[in-house]
Design an enzyme around this catalytic site. Structure first.
Site, PDB file in Angstrom:
ATOM      1  N   ARG A   1      -7.844   9.731  -1.630  1.00 15.21           N
ATOM      2  CA  ARG A   1      -7.892  10.779  -2.886  1.00 15.21           C
ATOM      3  C   ARG A   1      -6.915  11.658  -2.793  1.00 15.21           C
ATOM      4  O   ARG A   1      -6.490  12.399  -1.830  1.00 15.21           O
ATOM      5  CB  ARG A   1      -9.224  11.612  -2.884  1.00 15.21           C
TER       6      ARG A   1
ATOM      7  N   ARG B   1      -7.207  17.197  -0.170  1.00 15.60           N
ATOM      8  CA  ARG B   1      -8.273  18.298   0.233  1.00 15.60           C
ATOM      9  C   ARG B   1      -8.108  18.350   1.702  1.00 15.60           C
ATOM     10  O   ARG B   1      -8.305  17.122   2.486  1.00 15.60           O
ATOM     11  CB  ARG B   1      -9.566  18.035  -0.300  1.00 15.60           C
TER      12      ARG B   1
ATOM     13  N   ARG C   1     -19.809  15.359   6.242  1.00 16.17           N
ATOM     14  CA  ARG C   1     -20.356  15.676   4.989  1.00 16.17           C
ATOM     15  C   ARG C   1     -21.430  14.696   4.578  1.00 16.17           C
ATOM     16  O   ARG C   1     -22.250  14.809   3.730  1.00 16.17           O
ATOM     17  CB  ARG C   1     -19.314  15.347   3.882  1.00 16.17           C
TER      18      ARG C   1
ATOM     19  N   LYS D   1     -18.653  11.582  -8.654  1.00 15.84           N
ATOM     20  CA  LYS D   1     -19.021  12.859  -9.648  1.00 15.84           C
ATOM     21  C   LYS D   1     -17.923  13.337 -10.372  1.00 15.84           C
ATOM     22  O   LYS D   1     -18.028  13.593 -11.370  1.00 15.84           O
ATOM     23  CB  LYS D   1     -19.962  13.620  -8.846  1.00 15.84           C
TER      24      LYS D   1
ATOM     25  N   ARG E   1     -27.822  20.922  -4.396  1.00 13.85           N
ATOM     26  CA  ARG E   1     -27.517  19.931  -3.179  1.00 13.85           C
ATOM     27  C   ARG E   1     -28.655  20.107  -2.282  1.00 13.85           C
ATOM     28  O   ARG E   1     -28.352  19.504  -1.041  1.00 13.85           O
ATOM     29  CB  ARG E   1     -25.913  20.437  -2.652  1.00 13.85           C
TER      30      ARG E   1
HETATM   31  P1  AP5 Z   1     -14.504  11.814  -6.948  1.00  8.17           P
HETATM   32  O1  AP5 Z   1     -14.809  11.668  -8.473  1.00  8.17           O
HETATM   33  O2  AP5 Z   1     -13.572  13.030  -6.444  1.00  8.17           O
HETATM   34  O3  AP5 Z   1     -15.790  11.974  -6.174  1.00  8.17           O
HETATM   35  P2  AP5 Z   1     -16.897  13.231  -6.062  1.00  8.17           P
HETATM   36  O4  AP5 Z   1     -18.349  12.563  -6.009  1.00  8.17           O
HETATM   37  O5  AP5 Z   1     -16.273  14.356  -6.912  1.00  8.17           O
HETATM   38  O6  AP5 Z   1     -16.653  13.552  -4.341  1.00  8.17           O
HETATM   39  P3  AP5 Z   1     -16.258  15.090  -3.648  1.00  8.17           P
HETATM   40  O7  AP5 Z   1     -15.785  14.527  -2.277  1.00  8.17           O
HETATM   41  O8  AP5 Z   1     -15.666  15.909  -4.660  1.00  8.17           O
HETATM   42  O9  AP5 Z   1     -17.794  15.558  -3.585  1.00  8.17           O
HETATM   43  P4  AP5 Z   1     -18.279  16.576  -2.454  1.00  8.17           P
HETATM   44  O10 AP5 Z   1     -19.712  16.523  -3.149  1.00  8.17           O
HETATM   45  O11 AP5 Z   1     -18.033  16.130  -1.139  1.00  8.17           O
HETATM   46  O12 AP5 Z   1     -17.336  17.753  -2.704  1.00  8.17           O
HETATM   47  P5  AP5 Z   1     -17.120  18.997  -3.681  1.00  8.17           P
HETATM   48  O13 AP5 Z   1     -15.903  19.355  -4.015  1.00  8.17           O
HETATM   49  O14 AP5 Z   1     -18.528  18.984  -4.609  1.00  8.17           O
HETATM   50  O15 AP5 Z   1     -14.044  10.300  -6.391  1.00  8.17           O
HETATM   51  C1  AP5 Z   1     -13.631  10.265  -5.048  1.00  8.17           C
HETATM   52  C2  AP5 Z   1     -12.388   9.276  -4.971  1.00  8.17           C
HETATM   53  O16 AP5 Z   1     -12.806   8.079  -5.269  1.00  8.17           O
HETATM   54  C3  AP5 Z   1     -11.232   9.486  -5.752  1.00  8.17           C
HETATM   55  O17 AP5 Z   1     -10.067   9.363  -5.019  1.00  8.17           O
HETATM   56  C4  AP5 Z   1     -11.560   8.740  -6.969  1.00  8.17           C
HETATM   57  O18 AP5 Z   1     -10.487   8.589  -7.648  1.00  8.17           O
HETATM   58  C5  AP5 Z   1     -11.908   7.247  -6.453  1.00  8.17           C
HETATM   59  N1  AP5 Z   1     -13.184   6.827  -7.353  1.00  8.17           N
HETATM   60  C6  AP5 Z   1     -14.014   7.551  -8.073  1.00  8.17           C
HETATM   61  N2  AP5 Z   1     -14.650   6.504  -8.764  1.00  8.17           N
HETATM   62  C7  AP5 Z   1     -14.357   5.001  -8.280  1.00  8.17           C
HETATM   63  C8  AP5 Z   1     -14.596   3.992  -8.698  1.00  8.17           C
HETATM   64  N3  AP5 Z   1     -15.529   3.441  -9.383  1.00  8.17           N
HETATM   65  N4  AP5 Z   1     -13.991   2.991  -7.950  1.00  8.17           N
HETATM   66  C9  AP5 Z   1     -12.918   3.263  -7.086  1.00  8.17           C
HETATM   67  N5  AP5 Z   1     -12.594   4.447  -6.885  1.00  8.17           N
HETATM   68  C10 AP5 Z   1     -13.392   5.694  -7.390  1.00  8.17           C
HETATM   69  O19 AP5 Z   1     -17.983  19.966  -2.341  1.00  8.17           O
HETATM   70  C11 AP5 Z   1     -16.911  20.299  -1.276  1.00  8.17           C
HETATM   71  C12 AP5 Z   1     -17.647  21.323  -0.419  1.00  8.17           C
HETATM   72  O20 AP5 Z   1     -17.997  22.529  -1.267  1.00  8.17           O
HETATM   73  C13 AP5 Z   1     -19.005  20.771   0.322  1.00  8.17           C
HETATM   74  O21 AP5 Z   1     -18.866  19.986   1.051  1.00  8.17           O
HETATM   75  C14 AP5 Z   1     -19.565  22.028   0.429  1.00  8.17           C
HETATM   76  O22 AP5 Z   1     -19.153  22.780   1.625  1.00  8.17           O
HETATM   77  C15 AP5 Z   1     -19.282  22.946  -0.653  1.00  8.17           C
HETATM   78  N6  AP5 Z   1     -20.262  22.827  -1.632  1.00  8.17           N
HETATM   79  C16 AP5 Z   1     -19.708  22.207  -3.049  1.00  8.17           C
HETATM   80  N7  AP5 Z   1     -21.114  22.541  -3.605  1.00  8.17           N
HETATM   81  C17 AP5 Z   1     -22.123  22.874  -2.683  1.00  8.17           C
HETATM   82  C18 AP5 Z   1     -23.538  23.186  -3.064  1.00  8.17           C
HETATM   83  N8  AP5 Z   1     -24.224  23.214  -4.392  1.00  8.17           N
HETATM   84  N9  AP5 Z   1     -24.123  23.703  -2.053  1.00  8.17           N
HETATM   85  C19 AP5 Z   1     -23.434  24.127  -0.894  1.00  8.17           C
HETATM   86  N10 AP5 Z   1     -22.250  23.682  -0.457  1.00  8.17           N
HETATM   87  C20 AP5 Z   1     -21.536  23.293  -1.720  1.00  8.17           C
HETATM   88 MG    MG Z   2     -15.754  16.273  -6.613  1.00 10.62          MG
END
Ligand code: AP5
Ligand code: MG
Ligand code: ZN
Length: 218
Positions: free
Chosen positions: A128, A161, A172, A15, A90
């Site tokens: 990552r 992270r 997760r 994402k 989410r």
């Molecule tokens: P990346 O692009 O970083 O993936 P992402 O989908 O953004 O993953 P996140 O871990 O950030 O998602 P998340 O939803 O768990 O965390 P968030 O910060 O939103 O890519 C991942 C890796 O893969 C990278 O190394 C990248 O280089 C690689 N990659 C990408 N595309 C690729 C491809 N095509 N091929 C190969 N490699 C690739 O949330 C964190 C925490 O915050 C949550 O756990 C929760 O506690 C809280 N939170 C956030 N939003 C909410 C909400 N709305 N409600 C409740 N809690 C929330």
């Molecule tokens: Mg992210």
């Protein structure tokens, strides 16, 4: 007309990676609730310390904290003509409050669901590296920075992270399947929804996301 694009997908689905490119292609600000929480955390705010406990164990932060923070952010001037949501909604409750907020406003919602099998997710997340200064995302093997440990975009020092361990990823993913994955069907019933294969190279995923948004818009 306010153009709201939502990126759905498991943790590590890509994402953030795609949002960084889509934000430029669509000229919409990239709003990541995860990044907003991490900013609060590094600034030592009350919200940051409340969210920390949930984030570090891989649980979702309670809806009311997320919704207030998100609505506060999207009421700013830069979101006037639309925004790109990464990591929100989410839960069904979050989707309902966003729907209620936009109901009656001159707004469209487009949902792009990035699909990646669980087996691939752990490899992506444990490799990552992220830039705490500009939120750029790298991967030790799949998309390394030009200089190890340094952000290509802003020369910031890359960090891993705290929730990016194999152990926390299990929790997760469990939360994703239970609480977030049902949003795909929920949005499908309500209109503009598109699913893309996130298990290919980042350029192909980007083209597919862009095609989705353009297809839905026409
Ligand atoms: P990346 O692009 O970083 O993936 P992402 O989908 O953004 O993953 P996140 O871990 O950030 O998602 P998340 O939803 O768990 O965390 P968030 O910060 O939103 O890519 C991942 C890796 O893969 C990278 O190394 C990248 O280089 C690689 N990659 C990408 N595309 C690729 C491809 N095509 N091929 C190969 N490699 C690739 O949330 C964190 C925490 O915050 C949550 O756990 C929760 O506690 C809280 N939170 C956030 N939003 C909410 C909400 N709305 N409600 C409740 N809690 C929330
Ligand atoms: Mg992210
Ligand atoms: Zn950076």
């Amino acid at each position: 007309m306010q153009h709201v694009v939502i990126l759905l997908g498991a943790p590590g689905a890509g994402k953030g990676t795609q949002a960084q490119r889509l934000t430029e292609a669509l000229s919409l600000p990239h709003i990541s609730t995860g990044d907003l929480f991490r900013e609060n955390l590094s600034q030592g705010t009350d919200l940051g310390s409340k969210a920390k406990v949930f984030m570090e164990r891989g649980d979702l932060v309670p809806d009311e904290l997320v919704i207030d923070m998100l609505f506060d952010r999207v009421s700013r001037e830069d979101c006037k003509s639309g925004y790109l949501l990464d990591g929100f909604p989410r839960t069904i409750a979050q989707a309902e409050s966003l729907g209620a907020r936009l109901d009656g406003a001159d707004a469209t919602i487009q949902v792009v669901d990035i699909q990646v099998p669980d087996a691939i997710i752990t490899k992506r997340i444990t490799g990552r590296w992220s830039c705490p200064d500009c939120n750029a995302v790298y991967h030790a093997t799949f998309s390394p920075p030009k200089t190890a440990g340094t952000c290509d975009a802003c020369s910031g020092t890359l960090t891993q992270r705290k929730d990016d361990t194999a152990q926390v990823v299990v929790q997760r993913l469990a939360n994703y399947h239970e609480l977030t994955a049902p949003l795909a069907a929920w949005y499908q019933e309500r209109g503009a929804f598109c699913s893309v294969d996130g298990n290919t190279d980042t350029d192909s995923v980007f083209e597919a996301c862009l095609a989705c948004v353009q297809l839905e818009a026409s």
